[in-house]
Motif scaffolding. Structure first.
Motif, PDB file in Angstrom:
ATOM      1  N   PRO A   1     -14.985  20.741 -31.259  1.00  0.00           N
ATOM      2  CA  PRO A   1     -13.678  20.136 -31.553  1.00  0.00           C
ATOM      3  C   PRO A   1     -13.267  20.446 -32.984  1.00  0.00           C
ATOM      4  N   GLN A   2     -12.028  20.895 -33.165  1.00  0.00           N
ATOM      5  CA  GLN A   2     -11.624  21.310 -34.498  1.00  0.00           C
ATOM      6  C   GLN A   2     -10.124  21.503 -34.551  1.00  0.00           C
ATOM      7  N   ASN A   3      -9.722  22.163 -35.602  1.00  0.00           N
ATOM      8  CA  ASN A   3      -8.315  22.356 -35.903  1.00  0.00           C
ATOM      9  C   ASN A   3      -7.721  23.555 -35.190  1.00  0.00           C
ATOM     10  N   LEU A   4      -8.467  24.155 -34.272  1.00  0.00           N
ATOM     11  CA  LEU A   4      -8.023  25.393 -33.650  1.00  0.00           C
ATOM     12  C   LEU A   4      -7.803  25.193 -32.156  1.00  0.00           C
ATOM     13  N   SER A   5      -7.041  26.093 -31.570  1.00  0.00           N
ATOM     14  CA  SER A   5      -6.842  26.108 -30.128  1.00  0.00           C
ATOM     15  C   SER A   5      -6.845  27.543 -29.659  1.00  0.00           C
ATOM     16  N   ALA A   6      -7.013  27.739 -28.371  1.00  0.00           N
ATOM     17  CA  ALA A   6      -7.013  29.086 -27.804  1.00  0.00           C
ATOM     18  C   ALA A   6      -6.175  29.096 -26.551  1.00  0.00           C
ATOM     19  N   SER A   7      -5.638  30.263 -26.246  1.00  0.00           N
ATOM     20  CA  SER A   7      -4.856  30.419 -25.027  1.00  0.00           C
ATOM     21  C   SER A   7      -5.131  31.783 -24.432  1.00  0.00           C
TER      22      SER A   7
END
Lengths: 113, 108
Positions: free
Chosen positions: A61-67
């Motif tokens: 869990p962190q400040n990033l996302s992926a798509s």
């Protein structure tokens, strides 16, 4: 033959700015796709992996996302970068089943200032 | 404790020396990978092992499943072998665990 492209190679971004790193794979279909981060002096940390379009699993869990908008496209994003997001980001792909090899992109060195 | 431990962390060798890098892991695995990371950051997969031994040029990789241990050997080392060598293990599915790497410097 299969190839993996990752860009940009280097990036300097101010704190609070957005981020978008892109990775594409050629020469294969339905690959497993991965985003890793390598902080200075530390090993590779798995951030996200995807087994198909729209399917994203987050490891940390962190400040990033992926798509994954397309079969061979994997995007790493952030709405607001933190200083701690600095590091070396690597995209990789592998076949989904069996013990096949594991191929990395050339990496993106991100410095958040 | 990390699932994958490598030793040594840093290694300096004279050109021509025989080099061994060790990797121990604590989880059940389906395969073990040895990776090479060049100074620019790019990573190349050297070997994937699930048993026994593999050889490619001057590089040899061995694995002992019972002892949960693998070694990477470099014979007749050369300055161009200078890189970080990373051990990675694959569990079932998509779980990979990585060692922190061994930084090798081969001096002419």
């Amino acid at each position: 033959s299969q190839t993996i492209h990752q860009w940009p190679a280097t990036l300097v971004q101010p704190v609070g700015s957005p981020l978008s790193l892109e990775c594409t794979v050629e020469g294969t279909s339905n690959p497993n796709l991965y985003w890793y981060r390598q902080a200075a002096g530390r090993g590779l940390q798995l951030l996200f992996y995807s087994v198909g379009i729209g399917q994203i699993s987050s490891e940390v869990p962190q400040n990033l996302s992926a798509s994954r908008p397309q079969d061979r496209q994997f995007i790493l994003s952030s709405k607001k970068l933190l200083l701690s997001d600095s590091g070396f980001y690597l995209c990789a792909w592998s076949y989904g089943t069996g013990n096949y090899g594991y191929t990395f992109g050339s990496g993106t060195r991100l410095t958040v200032v | 404790k990390n699932e994958v431990e490598q030793s040594p962390q840093n290694l300096t060798a004279q050109e021509g020396e025989f080099i061994t890098i060790n990797c121990s892991y604590s989880v059940g695995i389906s395969a073990l990978h040895w990776l090479q990371q060049h100074p620019g950051g790019g990573i190349v997969s050297l070997f994937m092992l699930s048993s026994g031994k593999k050889k490619h040029g001057r590089l040899i990789a061995t694995i002992n499943i019972q002892e949960k241990h693998s070694s990477l050997h470099i014979t007749a080392s050369h300055p161009r072998d200078s890189a970080v060598y990373i051990c990675a293990v694959r569990r079932s599915g998509n779980q990979f665990y990585f060692g922190t790497g061994t930084s090798l410097t081969v001096i002419p």
